[in-house]
Design a protein around this motif. Structure first.
Motif: not given
Length: 780
Positions: A414-416, A429-432, A586-591, A597-603
């Protein structure tokens, strides 16, 4: 072990040696290789995979043995050495497979090749991936409108797959995104967004470590979220109280022995969980919450009148809420005799719960589908939140709101953006970011999808996981609707009933499981998931894939998007799946909340998304948390009257050998059921009043205004500790009884926890006659 059906009382604790035995039996039954058993040690690890079962969070996502019995069963089911390939489908026609039980179907093993239904032979036959994608693309592109396609999502889909999926479908041109949330916690989102501005819970596990009161409504964590029992056990051991509100007496809410506590196991010890157990009638939760609030308000008035300190958090109410005056007037007008009738509890028992709430400095309220699958589910949830707002138990340590969601990534999906009613800001945001104009019209939810297929408006059904034909209500109507489709497609790891309830054309697309190595051009990949407390972490498999012909879910979506959209899309689909870090970028660009995202999730352990209401930021229509007034009413419509027939309220249940529609076995250890699924639990006095005996078989017929006869047959009566007038039985066996148009107000979840039914002595001859005309899955 005997295969003979047996029902007898279970006297042991939840967990304990029984859980360890059950895990061992399942590893053996699934023919899991010896090294596959070691897979369990990598469950919920920073360098391992996320449990494919429930969404209960893990302690720092780093405990070597942080898995539960049902999680171990889920791992064993996925790591099985059994295979379902082209040879299997050549041997068994679809017509033959349809005669087998749901349990038998999934027990056959892992799917290995993409398969396409051949109407000339009645068999599924192997098909190349490119041909499969070309087939789907041709059918999608040939539709008169993109809205004639329906794209379902189950809660096991990863964040990366879900993001690509919604991006592809919106570029294709529709918001038709029914998903499993529509059938479970949709009322939680609807109610919480309106009341506190966010559709998620406000707590983390750290709050459970500090709470001195935990209230559990409409939930059986011993079966549905076993790891939650460990958290409740730790809370009890440090002196917190747990209040259980549930119609059935459930062993997991009474006593628990932690299989991972060597000392407790050595001494056959266990821990009492519920300090108090309130056995309300089915659907009585709204009245109980209202009664507790009424008690609090009355006691507060008494304290103020006596010149003592108020019991309400006046400062919090003044600064952070609105609507309190109107809400208080509504509650004060309630009459205790109404609350007693509707709840099934006495005034003294409701006041007892209110007293315990008043004694707490830090309280948490939890609920499950025993709350959400009722007609007034949204009102009930908002009444529970009202209770918490009275004393400021939101947005501070050790206190808050906790809807306990089911499947492992249902919240992340749902978040995605897997939602049929997307917010305009999200679409902007998806449009932009991606340079296309997303569709703005709302799509269909699960109920709407079934109606669309039934009416011929839905022609293509694509399912990203799940078992739609069985999980949904009104099984006969749902299955007839699916058969109306021109094409049905299912992405899956195992064979299930939905693959046999097919359209004119049909495909099964096998995917990697959570436990398996996902090797792409950029090397082994990990996906991310969001648990029910908004922790986001990585999941990377360690087992070799069940077949060289499997694709990952992100790869399936990307290749389908490429085949369908072609030059109409500028999105580099295949490039994105070479390295899932690219998808996360791409997720980080939208939300905004996924920045870096990558820096935080790889911790190791991942990161917490944050929660506005948990910070006392209220993104509501009024800018504050809202007291929501709801008039007292029966939780559901009054029970219909049938001449010379006793009408009961049926609630659907999971067995302990079950997760959603997946059956790991035919036992329900904590309720004393072995080798039987067709069981109806009833109060012994009600069984006697019907002139029946425990062990008799009965037919169950639901009652609804549309005149359609919905019956399941041959269920064994079992005496159980449940209030009179209430009965329980397993789903999906009882899903045929739930009318399609019986759903929660404003949220449209099926009312599977409150079905008016009558019981009749089973007539085998009548059952055989009906079975000749209706599929066995429908009539049970």
């Amino acid at each position: 072990m005997s295969d003979r059906p047996e029902i007898k009382p279970y006297k042991g604790p939840a967990g304990g040696w029984g859980a360890l035995r059950s895990v061992a039996v399942n590893l053996l039954r699934q023919d899991v290789p010896v090294k596959g058993g070691l897979t369990l040690l990598h469950t919920n690890q920073p360098d391992g995979f996320d449990c494919p079962g429930c969404a209960w969070p893990d302690r720092e996502h780093a405990s070597t043995f942080e898995f539960c019995e049902n999680g171990a069963k889920a791992v064993a089911f996925e790591a099985t050495s059994r295979r379902v390939g082209p040879e299997f489908f050549a041997k068994h026609s679809v017509e033959e497979l349809a005669r087998y039980s749901d349990y038998w179907l999934e027990d056959q093993g892992r799917l290995t090749h993409p398969m396409r239904y051949n109407p000339a032979t009645g068999h599924y036959e192997a098909v190349a991936w490119d041909e499969a994608f070309a087939c789907i693309a041709s059918k999608l592109n040939g539709l008169a409108s993109p809205d004639e396609a329906i794209f379902y999502t189950s809660g096991r889909t990863s964040n990366e797959a879900a993001f690509l999926y919604q991006l592809f479908v919106r570029q294709f041109g529709t918001n038709n995104f029914p998903d499993c949330s529509n059938m479970c916690h949709e009322p939680s989102g609807v109610g919480l967004i309106e009341q506190i501005g966010v559709g998620k819970g406000t707590v983390t596990l750290h709050d459970f470590e500090q709470a001195d009161l935990i209230m559990v409504f409409g939930q059986n964590p011993g079966t549905n979220h076993p790891r939650m029992l460990g958290e409740l056990r730790r809370a009890v051991q440090r002196g917190a109280r747990v209040l259980a509100f549930n119609p059935l007496r459930e062993r997991g809410l009474e006593r628990f022995a932690d299989p991972q506590d060597a000392l407790e196991m050595l001494h056959n010890g266990s821990e009492r969980i519920a300090s108090e157990y309130y056995q309300l009638r089915i659907g009585g939760d709204f009245a109980v919450a209202a009664g507790m609030i009424k008690h609090v308000l009355e006691r507060d008035a008494e304290e103020r009148a006596a010149g003592r300190a108020p019991l309400l958090d006046d400062a919090f109410i003044a600064e952070h809420t609105d609507g309190f005056a109107a809400f208080r007037a509504e509650v004060e007008a309630l009459r205790w005799h109404e609350l007693e009738t509707l709840s099934g509890l006495s005034e003294s028992r409701i006041r007892d719960a209110g007293k315990r709430y008043l004694h707490a400095e830090r309280a948490i309220v939890c609920w499950g589908m025993g709350i959400t699958q009722h007609k007034r589910a949204v009102a009930t949830i908002q009444m529970l939140v009202n209770l918490m707002l009275l004393r400021g138990h939101v947005g501070r340590p050790g206190a808050g709101i906790c809807p306990v969601r089911g499947h492992s990534n249902v919240q992340g999906d749902r978040t995605m953006g897997i939602y049929e009613q997307p917010a305009p800001a999200f679409l902007d945001r998806l449009r932009d970011v991606f340079g296309f104009e997303p569709p703005r019209a709302h799509g269909v939810d699960v109920i709407g999808a079934i109606e669309a297929m039934r009416d011929g408006r839905g022609k293509v059904f694509f399912a990203m996981g799940g078992n739609f034909a069985v999980a949904t209500p009104d099984s006969a109507a749902t299955q007839a609707a699916l058969r109306q489709c021109e094409l049905t497609v299912h992405v899956a790891t195992k064979l299930n009933r939905s693959h046999l309830v097919h359209g004119q054309d049909a495909l099964i697309l096998p995917c990697l499981g959570r436990t398996e190595i996902d090797l792409q051009a950029g090397g082994p990949q990990s996906v991310s998931v969001e648990d029910s407390m908004s922790m986001v972490h990585l999941s990377g498999g360690i087992n070799a894939p069940a077949s060289k012909d499997l694709l990952s879910e992100p790869a399936i979506v990307a290749r389908l998007a490429q085949a369908t959209l072609g030059k109409r899309s500028d999105t580099p689909w295949t490039w994105l799946v070479e390295d899932y870090d690219r998808i996360r970028d791409q997720i980080a660009r939208v939300f905004e909340e996924f920045a870096d995202f990558n820096a935080r999730v790889h911790v190791p352990g991942g990161f917490h998304l944050g929660n506005s209401a948990g910070r006392r930021e209220w993104r509501t229509a009024t800018g504050k948390a809202r007291f929501m007034a709801h008039g007292i009413a029966a939780e559901d419509d009054p029970l219909p009257e049938v001449p010379e027939q006793r009408v009961f309220t049926l609630t659907t249940l999971r067995s302990h050998d079950q997760y959603n529609t997946t059956l790991y076995g035919l036992n329900d250890r904590y309720r004393g059921v072995h080798n039987e699924r067709k069981v109806v639990f009833a109060n012994a006095a009600d069984i006697a009043e019907l002139g029946l005996n425990a062990g008799d078989r009965v037919d169950i017929e639901s009652l609804h205004h549309d005149g359609v006869r919905r019956i399941v047959r041959g269920f064994v009566l079992a005496g159980y500790d449940i209030p009179r007038g209430c009965i329980g039985a397993y789903y999906p066996e009882t899903n045929p009884l739930v009318p399609l148009d019986s759903y929660a107000e404003r949220a449209r979840t099926p009312t599977s926890k409150a079905i008016p039914v009558v019981l009749r002595m089973h007539d085998p001859a009548q059952a055989q006659a009906q079975a000749r005309d209706i599929p066995a899955a429908v009539v049970g």
